[in-house]
Structures are given as C-alpha cells and as structure tokens.
Design a protein around this motif. Structure first.
Motif, PDB file in Angstrom:
ATOM      1  N   TYR A 188     -21.795   6.023  -3.965  1.00  0.00           N
ATOM      2  CA  TYR A 188     -19.997   6.823  -3.643  1.00  0.00           C
ATOM      3  C   TYR A 188     -18.934   5.991  -2.391  1.00  0.00           C
ATOM      4  O   TYR A 188     -18.693   5.713  -2.635  1.00  0.00           O
ATOM      5  CB  TYR A 188     -19.231   7.876  -4.518  1.00  0.00           C
ATOM      6  CG  TYR A 188     -19.378   7.540  -5.630  1.00  0.00           C
ATOM      7  CD1 TYR A 188     -18.913   7.242  -7.550  1.00  0.00           C
ATOM      8  CD2 TYR A 188     -20.729   8.758  -6.273  1.00  0.00           C
ATOM      9  CE1 TYR A 188     -19.319   7.131  -7.819  1.00  0.00           C
ATOM     10  CE2 TYR A 188     -20.931   8.801  -7.546  1.00  0.00           C
ATOM     11  CZ  TYR A 188     -21.013   7.884  -8.819  1.00  0.00           C
ATOM     12  OH  TYR A 188     -20.625   7.589  -9.845  1.00  0.00           O
TER      13      TYR A 188
ATOM     14  N   ALA B 135     -13.499   9.209   0.217  1.00  0.00           N
ATOM     15  CA  ALA B 135     -13.401   7.595  -0.440  1.00  0.00           C
ATOM     16  C   ALA B 135     -14.103   6.509   0.447  1.00  0.00           C
ATOM     17  O   ALA B 135     -13.062   5.954   0.948  1.00  0.00           O
ATOM     18  CB  ALA B 135     -12.044   7.043  -1.388  1.00  0.00           C
ATOM     19  N   VAL B 178     -11.694   3.938   1.316  1.00  0.00           N
ATOM     20  CA  VAL B 178     -11.752   3.664   0.426  1.00  0.00           C
ATOM     21  C   VAL B 178     -13.250   2.790  -0.337  1.00  0.00           C
ATOM     22  O   VAL B 178     -12.560   0.825  -0.301  1.00  0.00           O
ATOM     23  CB  VAL B 178     -10.497   3.198  -0.214  1.00  0.00           C
ATOM     24  CG1 VAL B 178     -10.878   2.851  -2.141  1.00  0.00           C
ATOM     25  CG2 VAL B 178      -9.319   3.698   0.049  1.00  0.00           C
ATOM     26  N   THR B 179     -14.260   3.117  -0.461  1.00  0.00           N
ATOM     27  CA  THR B 179     -15.201   2.080  -0.992  1.00  0.00           C
ATOM     28  C   THR B 179     -14.770   1.193  -1.865  1.00  0.00           C
ATOM     29  O   THR B 179     -15.097   1.968  -2.499  1.00  0.00           O
ATOM     30  CB  THR B 179     -17.077   3.118  -0.482  1.00  0.00           C
ATOM     31  OG1 THR B 179     -16.285   3.520  -1.320  1.00  0.00           O
ATOM     32  CG2 THR B 179     -16.899   3.513   0.684  1.00  0.00           C
ATOM     33  N   ARG B 180     -15.659   0.192  -2.162  1.00  0.00           N
ATOM     34  CA  ARG B 180     -15.887  -0.472  -3.589  1.00  0.00           C
ATOM     35  C   ARG B 180     -16.359   0.182  -4.165  1.00  0.00           C
ATOM     36  O   ARG B 180     -15.315  -0.046  -5.931  1.00  0.00           O
ATOM     37  CB  ARG B 180     -16.248  -1.724  -3.421  1.00  0.00           C
ATOM     38  CG  ARG B 180     -16.210  -2.910  -2.269  1.00  0.00           C
ATOM     39  CD  ARG B 180     -14.658  -3.826  -3.278  1.00  0.00           C
ATOM     40  NE  ARG B 180     -14.573  -4.353  -2.067  1.00  0.00           N
ATOM     41  CZ  ARG B 180     -13.471  -4.502  -1.440  1.00  0.00           C
ATOM     42  NH1 ARG B 180     -12.354  -4.099  -2.300  1.00  0.00           N
ATOM     43  NH2 ARG B 180     -12.992  -5.802  -0.159  1.00  0.00           N
ATOM     44  N   GLU B 183     -13.331   2.833  -5.361  1.00  0.00           N
ATOM     45  CA  GLU B 183     -11.942   1.804  -6.034  1.00  0.00           C
ATOM     46  C   GLU B 183     -11.229   2.776  -6.652  1.00  0.00           C
ATOM     47  O   GLU B 183     -10.760   2.928  -7.791  1.00  0.00           O
ATOM     48  CB  GLU B 183     -11.951   0.511  -6.121  1.00  0.00           C
ATOM     49  CG  GLU B 183     -11.624  -0.250  -4.834  1.00  0.00           C
ATOM     50  CD  GLU B 183     -11.845  -1.875  -5.629  1.00  0.00           C
ATOM     51  OE1 GLU B 183     -12.771  -1.637  -3.925  1.00  0.00           O
ATOM     52  OE2 GLU B 183     -11.123  -2.373  -5.944  1.00  0.00           O
ATOM     53  N   GLU B 187      -8.472   5.143  -8.518  1.00  0.00           N
ATOM     54  CA  GLU B 187      -7.607   4.661  -9.093  1.00  0.00           C
ATOM     55  C   GLU B 187      -7.146   5.199 -10.412  1.00  0.00           C
ATOM     56  O   GLU B 187      -6.293   5.849 -10.527  1.00  0.00           O
ATOM     57  CB  GLU B 187      -8.281   3.325  -9.945  1.00  0.00           C
ATOM     58  CG  GLU B 187      -7.570   2.067  -8.735  1.00  0.00           C
ATOM     59  CD  GLU B 187      -8.433   0.970  -9.167  1.00  0.00           C
ATOM     60  OE1 GLU B 187      -8.893   0.219 -10.772  1.00  0.00           O
ATOM     61  OE2 GLU B 187      -8.099  -0.727  -8.131  1.00  0.00           O
ATOM     62  N   ASN B 219     -12.612  -1.141   1.277  1.00  0.00           N
ATOM     63  CA  ASN B 219     -11.111  -1.554   2.204  1.00  0.00           C
ATOM     64  C   ASN B 219     -11.068  -0.806   2.840  1.00  0.00           C
ATOM     65  O   ASN B 219     -11.426  -0.555   4.336  1.00  0.00           O
ATOM     66  CB  ASN B 219     -10.148  -0.844   0.563  1.00  0.00           C
ATOM     67  CG  ASN B 219     -10.458  -1.828  -0.636  1.00  0.00           C
ATOM     68  OD1 ASN B 219      -9.733  -2.685  -1.215  1.00  0.00           O
ATOM     69  ND2 ASN B 219     -11.165  -0.768  -1.570  1.00  0.00           N
ATOM     70  N   ALA B 222      -7.178   3.201   2.680  1.00  0.00           N
ATOM     71  CA  ALA B 222      -6.143   3.357   1.453  1.00  0.00           C
ATOM     72  C   ALA B 222      -4.758   2.010   0.923  1.00  0.00           C
ATOM     73  O   ALA B 222      -4.102   2.177  -0.283  1.00  0.00           O
ATOM     74  CB  ALA B 222      -5.799   4.773   0.943  1.00  0.00           C
ATOM     75  N   LEU B 225      -4.146   0.124  -1.598  1.00  0.00           N
ATOM     76  CA  LEU B 225      -4.701   0.221  -3.125  1.00  0.00           C
ATOM     77  C   LEU B 225      -3.361   0.906  -3.788  1.00  0.00           C
ATOM     78  O   LEU B 225      -2.629   0.867  -4.049  1.00  0.00           O
ATOM     79  CB  LEU B 225      -5.544   0.411  -3.399  1.00  0.00           C
ATOM     80  CG  LEU B 225      -7.025  -0.106  -2.959  1.00  0.00           C
ATOM     81  CD1 LEU B 225      -8.078   1.196  -2.956  1.00  0.00           C
ATOM     82  CD2 LEU B 225      -7.184  -0.666  -4.038  1.00  0.00           C
TER      83      LEU B 225
END
Lengths: 509, 255
Positions: A188, B135, B178-180, B183, B187, B219, B222, B225
């Motif tokens: 992650y 994240a 916020v890594t893929r 994500e 969310e 990303n 944050a 997003l």
C-alpha cells in the motif's frame, strides 16, 4: 562444496569494486553457490534482478554475507526467457526476493511454493509473472490467501488500521481465539523509489534515502552516502564518522525507548507507556539539537555530516542524555518488576532460533532468538571499525526477549554516545565528493535500529546508477511476525506486532 | 505498587503550558518558515531553484517558495550566494488554502489558517474526532502526530482525538502522497465518514507529493482527490506546527 569461495568475488562492506570482478555463473552454478554458501552459514543479504539492454535477458545478482569473517561475496547469472528455477524450497530466506524478482521483471521462479506479488505494481519489463493483461487493474491485498477451511474462520484487518500507523492487510486463519496462520499483504505504501533512483544521483536521491523509512532516516541516509563516497573514492574524516555513529545510535535510542513504551501500552501498563512516550520525544529533541530535525533530516550528507558540533553543543547533548538515561531506567525497570507485565511478555510470540536462521531474520528480532547478528560487529564500517558495541543476545525468542534486547541495546547505545561525544576527533565535518566511478558495484550495510539496512548500487558506463537496490530490515522480518503468531491468541497480535515494529514503507519502497 | 508511585513522582508533571504559556523550545537549528529577503539576488541567479529537490523554489522576476512542496532541507539556502533565503525559527505554517503556501520574495509570512466557518466551528470547535489515514510517505508524519498524544503534548485536553473508525470521525487527517495502492482505501474511508466532515493534509507528501512528486505510482497528494480544509506543511512538520494548525482550525489560536 567450496566452489563459491574460489569463484565469487570477495569484498567488504562499503568498498566499491569494478563490476567486471563480479563473476558470471551459469544458472546452475549460481544456484549451487547460494545453497553452498547458506549451508556454510552465510546469509543472503540481497538477491535482485538488473535489466540488460535486451528485453529477454535479465541479470540476477546475489550478495552474501560471511558474518564470522566479516566479508561479502557477490556473483551474477543471466536469465534468458521468463523463468528460472526457484531456490525457496531449499533456501527459505530467498522466498521474498524471488517474489520481488517475479513482480519487477516478470520472471517466474518455477517451483516457488507461494508465488504472490510483493507490492502490487506492474512489472518493469512488460512481462507479467501472473499473465495479467495490461488493462487488468492490480489491487493490493486482492488475491488468494492461504485457507484452512472447515470450522476455521478468517479475520481480515487493514489496510486502514485503528491507530495512527501505516497501511497493511493482515489475514488470520483462526479457530476461536487461536491463530493457525497469518498472512500479511503489503504494498500500500509503494511509491516507486528504486525505479526513481535509477539514473541518479540527482538532487532528490538523498531525500529518497531519508524518506525510505522515516524512523530510520539516519540508517538509510548513511548507507546511501557510503554508496556515493565509495564510488567517488571520497575519504570522509574521522570526525564525520563519529558524528554519524552518534546520530545512528540516537535514532536507535529513540525508537527502542518508544517501542518499550508501546509494548507497555499494548499490555495495558500505562505508567511505562506514558513515561517512555515522553522520553522518546526528549531523545528526538537531541537529534534536533544536532541537525534541527527530530528525525535526523539533513544530518547525514555525502562526504560527511551536514552539521558540526562545538563544545557547548556536546555539553548540552551529554546533559540531556544523562537526564534521559535516568528517566528511562526508572520507567523501564517497572516493566521487569511487574508480574502482570511479565506474564504477558513471557512465552508470547516465540520465534525459534532455527526458524530465525532459516528465514534470514535480522536485527533485534534475530538477536532475541539467539542469533549473534549485528552489522556493527559483523560487517563494521565507519566509526564502528574503531568503537565497538557489544552485541546483546537473548535466547527465548518471545515478546519478552525482543523487549529485553531493546533495553540492553539502549544501555549500550547510551554508553557509546557518551564515550564518542567526549572524544570527537578534530577535522572537517564534510569533504567534497566527486563523480562516481563508472561500471562499479558497492554494497553499503548499516545496523539500523530494526536491523540490517542494505543499499546496493551498480553504476553504468557514465557513472550513473544503473540499478539501486534497497533492502530494509523489514523486508526480511515480516515473515518472522507471521510465523510468531502461529498458535497464539489473536488478541496477542498487537503485542507481537509491536515487538517486531516493522516498517511498511521500508518494505514497500 | 510503591515502585510505580515512586516512579510517578520521579517523572513529575510534564504536560506543557502551551498554548496558555510559552511554546516548548525548538532546537536553534530548527528550520521553520523560510524567509526570502526582498533584495540581494545576483542578476540572473537561479542557484536556489536548481538546488531544490522538489521544484518548490522558482525564480521568475522574483523568488518564490511553495511551502507545500518544501522539504525544509535548506538546500536552497546553502546554494544561495547572497543569503537571500534563510530559514527562520517560526513554526507557524498551517494555512486554509493551497495557494496561501506560496511564499513570495519580500513577503514576511503566509496567511495563517483561519478558524472553521461558524457552523462547523460550533460542531467541531470543542470536540474534533479525526481518523488518520496513512497513504504512502515515510511514517515520520505519523510519528510526530502520535507525539501529540504523549503526556508532554496531551492533545486530548483540546478535545481533539484520533478515533479508530471513520464512522466515529468528524474528518480525516491524511499523510503521504496517496499511492495508487491506497487510493481505493482512502476513498472508502472518506465515504464512511459522516457529513459534515473536514480533511487535513499533513506534510509535503499529502499536500503536493513531496519527494514523490510526479511519481507514476502515487498521486501528488490528497488535494488531487479530496477537498482539503487545512494544509500543514513540513517534512515532517514539527509537532508544534501540527498543534498550531489544529488549534487555529478550531479557533483556539487566533493571533
């Protein structure tokens, strides 16, 4: 059975060698060399792929450590096509390295008993070891997990946890409270650092090193700087090496003290939990006194250290160290003297010595299971070649051992910091570094507070990084946590987890 | 038991007086808000921008530093031949709008965060429950958020708490670019938080991507997003910077 010693190149931690000196073995000889070496008590420090100019050919490198005689070995082999035979069934400590090679290069280690992705990203080559199509999304934690079935139920935890910690997914196979098996799915935190290091060094490289695992900023930055210094034949001063050693031990102190507090918290013993949380902050502030950052950002720089100290600063540091030592002794002694704490520490989450050996476990977790394994002693570099720290070893392998090892190491680190701050050699704190040698290889190992931090760099013909391999101690040790949970109560998971306190970002890179 | 009481007495009362009393001392080498002197740049010099690892420093007609991208490494200050850029000890950095983080040459500070709008302030001013979502990033931001829960800082005295479930939360505090791979989890966590809710982006990663700016695996923070209500810059921000931001947002610091 001594083929490897004749053939593999022998070198030491932090010394670069010409890439030509690394012998290329046939695949068969390469595998036997690893198996023989491990039989003789060597460790696999790193096993990784390097892309070649041809898409269908990948080079595999292995770095082995002979800890008793303080040297390293390296060898390589060429893989043509998309498969190679897995060594994992005969040499479990390479299991995650092979999964990583499968994920990064799309090479299938045939016969690997549990071939799953490591970090859930697309391969670097366009080949996919799991034959996933390019438009199929790759999601972390979404895969088959080992299942027992029947009355055994599954408990899934994460990636978002209850506390302020990093994301990871844990899947338990339980019968009531009893855990039969734990599988850990990570990735992650994957942000592509190894790939971003290629083509460097560039202005961001040192910052990647400092943020590989924020709590191990000094350890990773030191390894990165050793890579640069070794490849540019830069001779840093004794003063810089001493200040690096002091910073590294301060990092260990802060984290070990914090961990003892967190372990106390996980068994509901609040006095030590609250004392240690505060003392950890005091030690972080000592690092800030050195370099302005509580995490050591800016302290370790290629060619030495970014900040020098004068006598006033040394005096202030020693005064703060004395205060922290007194406070820590009072706070931590309570743990060993409180039966309700000891009954929750002893016998919980045992990791037998042989399992630690087979899985290639490093750091305090290995030492708590009876392995005398410490880079500062076994592959010393920098100040640790001159100022030795005795290795603390315990043999029960349980939560208590992992806690007690930390306390022993806290005492040793305090003594080291005190002695070395009082005798800082004169000289510059930083010297200039030049361009990197083309076609070189260097391995830089450091004993971070979690264990062995490994950086391997290979330069191309222009002196840029053709490959930069990073192995955080957590990469080795997550399997130890999974193992330690077997036959334990699921309610002991937080305690066992904290006793290893592994890094997600260091693993995920 | 007696030993515990003795230990308790020895350790003493350690919660700081701040914000009622003085702020805890930071190191004299602490790198807080940068300062860009109004004049002094040699003609055509771009040394600061060239040294910056994340492109936070830009030079057009004047020097600008985007504190949202800044790692506070001071590589720009070291590269500057005329000491135009220096790093002050000012820990106050949190703002409400992303563009407020752009520090221009000659500007003496950033417009610090204002309190929440009256309606939200009446809901969250005396009790703010946050769910932290990590994240990506390096866990240093998380570590210094955790520090606020130690006895020295005692964040709970301001009615601010970190809770175990987004369903119990009034908002999210996000760290990392916020890594893929995070994500979807982010969310879902955001969706599980009941309205009205706020979002706090903490650290260079969460604001702009930080050292991982423009990585395909992550990303650029944050902001890409979610709507963000408070930006707390730093790599990582000092606990004092974080606390200052939270207290401004909840109307407890207004100067």
């Amino acid at each position: 059975m001594n083929r490897d010693r004749e053939k593999m190149v022998t070198f030491t931690n932090g010394w670069s060698i010409d890439l030509d000196r690394v012998p290329t073995f046939t695949l068969d000889a390469f595998e036997w060399a690893i198996l023989d070496a491990v039989d003789q008590g060597k460790r696999v420090v790193a096993l990784f792929g390097v892309p070649t100019g041809q898409p269908e050919v990948t080079t595999l490198y292995v770095i082995l450590a002979q800890d008793q005689e303080n040297y390293l070995n390296a060898a390589r082999t060429q893989i043509e096509g998309d498969r190679f035979p897995s060594l994992t069934p005969r040499c479990p400590q390479v299991h995650l390295f092979e999964r990583e090679i499968a994920e990064q290069f799309g090479l299938v280690p045939g016969g690997h008993p549990w071939l799953k992705p490591v970090r859930s990203h697309r391969s670097w080559t366009g080949r996919d070891a799991w034959d996933r199509s390019p438009d199929q999304p790759i999601l972390p934690g979404v895969s088959d997990f080992y299942r027992l079935g029947g009355d055994v139920h599954e408990v899934a935890v994460g990636p978002v946890h209850a506390g302020i910690i990093e994301p990871g997914h844990f899947r338990f196979q339980c019968h009531g409270e009893q855990v039969f098996h734990l599988e850990i799915a990570l990735g992650y935190q994957h942000r592509g650092v190894e790939q971003a290091m290629r083509g460097g060094p560039h202005p961001r490289s040192i910052h990647y090193a400092e943020t590989l695992a924020g709590d191990s900023t000094v350890a990773h930055a030191t390894s990165y700087c050793q890579v640069i210094e070794s490849l540019s034949h830069c001779q840093k001063t004794a003063r810089a090496q001493t200040l690096r050693g002091v910073s590294l031990e301060l990092e260990r102190l802060a984290n070990h003290v914090g961990d003892l507090g967190a372990l106390a918290n996980d068994v509901g013993f609040l006095p030590t939990a609250s004392f240690c949380g505060r003392i950890r902050g005091d030690i972080l502030n000592m690092t800030a006194l050195l370099c302005g950052s509580r995490f050591g950002r800016g302290m370790i720089r290629p060619g030495g250290v970014g900040f020098d100290v004068d006598q006033a600063r040394v005096t202030a540091l020693l005064r703060q160290l004395d205060a922290a030592e007194k406070d820590a002794a009072v706070a931590v002694d309570l743990l060993w003297e409180t039966p309700s704490v000891m009954s929750r520490f002893e016998g919980i989450g045992p990791l037998p010595r042989q399992v630690a050996l087979d899985l290639g476990i490093v750091g305090p977790a290995a030492r708590a299971s009876g392995l005398s394994r410490d880079v500062r002693q076994d592959q010393p570099c920098g100040v640790f070649r001159f100022a030795h720290i005795p290795v603390s070893v315990y043999d029960t392998g349980d939560v208590f051992a992992r806690a007690y090892i930390r306390w022993l190491e806290i005492l040793q680190s305090m003594r080291f910091i005190r002695e070395n701050l009082r005798a800082i050699p004169a000289g510059a704190c930083q010297v200039p570094v030049g361009p990197l040698t083309p076609n070189g290889l260097v391995v830089a190992l450091n004993e971070g507070w979690r264990g062995e931090v490994c950086h391997v760099a290979i330069t191309d013909e222009t002196g840029r990084f053709a490959r930069y391999k990073i192995v955080d101690p957590s990469f080795h040790n997550w399997s130890a946590l999974a193992y330690a949970l077997r036959d334990q109560q699921i309610s002991d998971f937080p305690l066992c987890n904290k006793s290893f306190n592994l890094s997600y970002c260091g693993h995920d890179l | 038991m007696f030993k515990m009481i003795a230990a308790r007495l020895k350790q003493g009362h350690r919660t700081m007086k701040y914000p009622g009393g003085p702020a805890p001392e930071t190191s004299d080498r602490f790198r807080g808000r940068p300062s860009i002197a109004a004049t002094g740049c040699p003609e055509g010099c771009r040394a600061c921008a060239g040294a910056c690892p994340t492109g936070a420093v830009s030079v057009t007609d004047r020097v600008r530093i985007d504190l949202g991208k800044c790692l506070f490494c001071a590589d720009c200050a070291s590269a500057c031949p005329a000491q135009v850029i220096t790093f002050t000890q000012d820990h106050r950095l949190a703002v409400r709008n992303r563009q407020d983080l752009c520090l221009e040459q000659g500007q003496t500070g950033v417009p610090l965060a204002a309190a929440l709008e009256p309606k939200l302030l009446s809901l969250f001013g005396r009790s703010l429950k946050l769910r932290q979502v990590s994240a990506g990033g390096c866990n240093a931001c998380e570590a210094d958020v955790n520090v606020l829960n130690t006895v020295g800082w005692d964040l709970g005295r301001f009615g601010i708490q970190f809770v175990a479930s987004p369903r119990h939360a009034d908002g999210l505090l996000i760290t990392g670019p916020v890594t893929r791979n995070m994500e979807l989890a982010l969310e879902k966590t955001y969706a599980a938080t009941p309205e009205p809710k706020i979002v706090i982006a903490l650290g260079a990663c969460a604001i702009s991507g930080g050292p991982y700016l423009d990585h395909s695996q992550a990303n650029n923070g944050a902001t890409a997003l979610l709507p963000v209500d408070l930006f707390i810059p730093g790599c990582p921000p000092h606990p004092l910077t974080i606390l200052d931001g939270l207290l401004r947002l909840t109307g407890r610091i207004t100067d």
